[in-house]
Design a protein around this motif. Sequence first.
Motif, short mmCIF file in Angstrom:
data_model
loop_
_atom_site.label_atom_id
_atom_site.label_comp_id
_atom_site.label_asym_id
_atom_site.label_seq_id
_atom_site.Cartn_x
_atom_site.Cartn_y
_atom_site.Cartn_z
N ASN A 1 0.83 -1.28 -0.34
CA ASN A 1 0.10 0.15 0.13
C ASN A 1 0.98 0.95 0.49
O ASN A 1 0.70 2.20 -0.17
CB ASN A 1 -1.16 -0.09 0.82
N ALA B 1 -4.19 4.33 1.42
CA ALA B 1 -4.45 3.21 0.51
C ALA B 1 -4.54 2.24 2.04
O ALA B 1 -3.58 2.58 2.95
CB ALA B 1 -2.92 3.07 -0.43
N THR B 2 -5.40 1.01 1.40
CA THR B 2 -5.53 0.39 2.50
C THR B 2 -5.57 -1.09 2.52
O THR B 2 -5.68 -1.81 1.06
CB THR B 2 -6.96 0.60 3.38
N GLU C 1 -6.39 -5.40 3.23
CA GLU C 1 -7.64 -5.78 3.89
C GLU C 1 -6.88 -6.34 5.22
O GLU C 1 -6.30 -7.36 4.76
CB GLU C 1 -8.01 -6.26 3.50
N VAL D 1 -9.90 6.12 -2.24
CA VAL D 1 -9.84 5.46 -1.17
C VAL D 1 -8.88 4.37 -2.13
O VAL D 1 -10.40 3.59 -3.50
CB VAL D 1 -10.68 4.65 -0.08
N ILE D 2 -8.26 3.70 -2.03
CA ILE D 2 -7.43 3.25 -2.68
C ILE D 2 -6.44 1.52 -1.96
O ILE D 2 -6.36 2.19 -0.74
CB ILE D 2 -6.72 3.59 -3.97
N GLY D 3 -6.31 0.65 -2.66
CA GLY D 3 -5.82 -0.28 -1.58
C GLY D 3 -5.57 -1.44 -2.70
O GLY D 3 -5.90 -2.24 -3.25
N GLN E 1 -11.85 -0.91 1.64
CA GLN E 1 -11.75 0.11 1.19
C GLN E 1 -13.82 0.62 1.02
O GLN E 1 -13.12 1.67 1.14
CB GLN E 1 -11.70 -0.03 -0.11
N ARG F 1 -14.17 4.17 3.41
CA ARG F 1 -15.17 5.63 2.37
C ARG F 1 -16.38 5.12 3.14
O ARG F 1 -16.56 6.17 3.92
CB ARG F 1 -16.03 4.42 0.94
N GLU G 1 -12.64 3.02 -6.93
CA GLU G 1 -12.34 2.50 -6.69
C GLU G 1 -11.08 1.48 -7.53
O GLU G 1 -10.81 1.64 -8.41
CB GLU G 1 -13.23 1.04 -7.03
N PRO H 1 -8.98 -1.49 -7.09
CA PRO H 1 -8.28 -2.37 -5.85
C PRO H 1 -7.41 -3.25 -6.28
O PRO H 1 -7.13 -3.84 -8.03
CB PRO H 1 -9.98 -3.09 -6.17
#
Length: 185
Positions: free
Chosen positions: A16, A74-75, A77, A109-111, A123, A127, A141, A143
């Motif tokens: 990330n 950037a996350t 999970e 928000v991206i991830g 994500q 959000r 998005e 992903p």
Amino acid sequence: MRILGISGSLRRGSHNRKLLQAAADALPPGASLEAWEGIAALPAYDEDLDDVPAPPAVERLRRAIEHADALLIATPEYNAGVPGGLKNAIDWASRPFPDNALRGKPALVIGASTGLFGAVWAQADVRKSLKFAGAHVLENEVPVGLADDAFDEDGSLKAPELRDLLRDAVTTLVREVDAPVEQAA
Ligand code: FNR
């Protein structure tokens, strides 16, 4: 234009963090990304601590968001949700409610995750929390799944469709700062 970048992962080799750098590289001229590295310094949210002044690390977070034109998170999970440190940062940033540093702030928000789906649940949760706190969250998005094999040596995304998604997303974020589209009530 100053964009505050936050990685939900703290680890040095984080995918990330790489994704944030790839996003920074995709920004149009005139926009720059500054990484905020303060997640680990934040105490666990405690309303008893949330007085004036709040703990210094919290004040730094709130000032950093206030001074930024936009946010880019950037996350990864973790267990089908948002990493605790990132959620904690959002909780601190959301107070005082409703007049907090996040209110009206454009946010993307991206991830990335090593699983197939690219942290889409995390994500979506980020959000949802940012929207609840009052940020103006873009629906774009990005992903990045199977992240162990998603980046080239130079840190760019290997897949052309992901590169395009990322470029579109950061361009939309910059446009949103330059010429905000009216938010739905
Ligand atoms: C994970 N990982 C993970 N991946 C995923 O796609 N869905 C998930 O629910 C989880 N859950 C999870 C929990 C915990 C505690 C860890 C440490 C990891 C794997 C995760 O995607 C992988 O470790 C990423 O590389 C983390 O992102 P960074 O650190 O590379 O940015």
